[in-house]
Design an enzyme around this catalytic site. Sequence first.
Site, PDB file in Angstrom:
ATOM      1  N   HIS A  80       0.621  -1.247  -0.060  1.00 54.66           N
ATOM      2  CA  HIS A  80       0.066   0.029  -0.026  1.00 54.66           C
ATOM      3  C   HIS A  80       0.818   1.264   0.065  1.00 54.66           C
ATOM      4  O   HIS A  80       1.917   1.103   0.801  1.00 54.66           O
ATOM      5  CB  HIS A  80      -0.880  -0.093   1.152  1.00 54.66           C
ATOM      6  N   GLY A 122       1.683  -2.633   5.492  1.00 52.58           N
ATOM      7  CA  GLY A 122       2.367  -2.616   4.826  1.00 52.58           C
ATOM      8  C   GLY A 122       2.186  -3.338   3.400  1.00 52.58           C
ATOM      9  O   GLY A 122       2.914  -3.172   2.436  1.00 52.58           O
ATOM     10  N   GLU A 123       1.019  -3.985   3.428  1.00 50.76           N
ATOM     11  CA  GLU A 123       0.925  -4.736   2.256  1.00 50.76           C
ATOM     12  C   GLU A 123      -0.661  -4.303   1.626  1.00 50.76           C
ATOM     13  O   GLU A 123      -0.672  -3.048   1.178  1.00 50.76           O
ATOM     14  CB  GLU A 123       0.654  -6.287   2.401  1.00 50.76           C
ATOM     15  N   MET A 124      -1.761  -4.901   2.150  1.00 49.15           N
ATOM     16  CA  MET A 124      -3.000  -4.545   1.666  1.00 49.15           C
ATOM     17  C   MET A 124      -3.552  -3.467   2.593  1.00 49.15           C
ATOM     18  O   MET A 124      -4.498  -2.712   2.227  1.00 49.15           O
ATOM     19  CB  MET A 124      -4.046  -5.501   1.474  1.00 49.15           C
TER      20      MET A 124
END
Lengths: 329, 329
Positions: A80, A122-124
């Site tokens: 993200h 830090g991802e979705m």
Amino acid sequence: MIRKQIAMFSLMLGFSTSILAIDEPIQPIKPVQNINLGQVELGKKLYFDPRLSKSGFISCNSCHNLSMGGTDNLKTSIGHNWQQGPINAPTVLNSSLNVAQFWDGRAADLKAQAGGPIANPGEMAFTHTLAIDVLTSIPEYVMEFKQVFGSDKITIDEVTQAIAEFEKTLVTPNSRFDQWLLGDKQALSQDEMAGYTLFKESGCVSCHNGEAVGGNSFQKMGVVEPYKAKSPAEGLSAVTGKDADRFKFKVPTLRNVEMTYPYFHDGEAETLTEAVDVMGRLQLGKKFSDIENAQIVAFLKTLTGDQPAFLMPILPPSTDMTPAPKPFE
Amino acid sequence: MIRKQIAMFSLMLGFSTSILAIDEPIQPIKPVQNINLGQVELGKKLYFDPRLSKSGFISCNSCHNLSMGGTDNLKTSIGHNWQQGPINAPTVLNSSLNVAQFWDGRAADLKAQAGGPIANPGEMAFTHTLAIDVLTSIPEYVMEFKQVFGSDKITIDEVTQAIAEFEKTLVTPNSRFDQWLLGDKQALSQDEMAGYTLFKESGCVSCHNGEAVGGNSFQKMGVVEPYKAKSPAEGLSAVTGKDADRFKFKVPTLRNVEMTYPYFHDGEAETLTEAVDVMGRLQLGKKFSDIENAQIVAFLKTLTGDQPAFLMPILPPSTDMTPAPKPFE
């Protein structure tokens, strides 16, 4: 008794018993069994649905891209707001064969893994609650969850169960090496055979074995020589808290390794040649010659199996009630 | 003569001649013709290949997602390094029917369009030269280009030609409205029929007509009342340099409009209800009642056709010679 029956069966088919899979440290990928097809079809949609992310832009398939060996082919992933991930995205292909999920094994199985990236900032960068809100606002999803799970209310447990069930189907049988294991002596070239012999005799196979040619143990990165990592990842110790587990990572599968570059938990090895060289020196104390390295690489490329073949899923549209994605907040 | 034959044919099938497509301002989507299948299969891979971007993360399908009506369902798109795009990504579905490509029509056709995002610093942020370098480093691509185009050297002209040929296949026939146009009087409900009548009699159809229900003209956004845009996009005038063309945008297709939210060139209308309301007031000087609005929306949802159905493409892997992507530079 079973071994004898297999031997007799092989003789009937005209295969030599000396090359039977049963004698080898690597086994052919078995057909998937006990699959719930309703969950698979639902899970396939969820796997491709970027509405499970805050931005509406990142889906499971963004980093575990099924067009690209189940990886993103990046050193570390993009999350993200273009955040740089801390670790190389492992392939989702054959991941049902892993002893645990993630490089550090912090998820026991695919279902436990599937919820992680959705809620990882830090991802979705979403939350499970918000993801359920989105799905619940879409009548086609509500109906499909009801059909598949028999319940009126969508839960994150069902979401991760369906994604995991889809992922169970992502095995890659029928590689040339499996054809050889199953008795087709012509499936491998002389160089590939020489590479496999080196792979066994040098000790690679002590970690990279079984159906997935890896994935079934945690091993220290840097056994003979230390691995000079730029990445701060410490592996299994982050899960167990044991100092002895520092820099132990799950041994990656070598299935489809030709497609899952770059290599290692930090993605620092760009090519198979480099990965084989580093592994030989650091794990086995062995410097492969150029010819040996090339033969091992040739063998590794025979591990590419049939890639998942399915129709690109069509996602049910959002409704007026669906919360809008927030890519720039 | 032809009309008479169709009428007779319809009578033989038991359809009323009064509802023949030939009498309507919207025509059913015609089957695609003159397709080069080799180019289509190659173009499909390229459409899904993020290695045409600097980051190795963004492909055509990232913003024109074929699981999601050929759009990203975002107000404005996410580009390289999470840059916010200036305009709403238009659907790729049925885009071969457009009079020109992009909202401002700056590309004459799909082929001219396809090269744009690859080299746009705010989108895929690559260059055509670097994209060709990547493709040329991958033997499977070199062979497929040679097979399809008969040349030894991959060119950007071939890349965009193949992508455009794939995109030509992305039509969506067989919507319920097309079934109605083709003579199935039962295909639409009373409300949907009422919505279509309103759509015609209120004047929506003066811009949204033809096979794509739009896409065939440029019209000013804000005819009766000015459109208060937050977006700086000025439309056709950016291409023609004519002041009279300010705020003229290509009329978007309404095919699959249920799937292509949010709406308008700036993506400011989140729902069909809102879009219909704004269009009615600003373009036609007409305030639709809630019932009228709902009927028009019901009609618009009958324009969802068969979505493209194809196997997820498997991309040929990079080689040791392939330049690595640079997501974080």
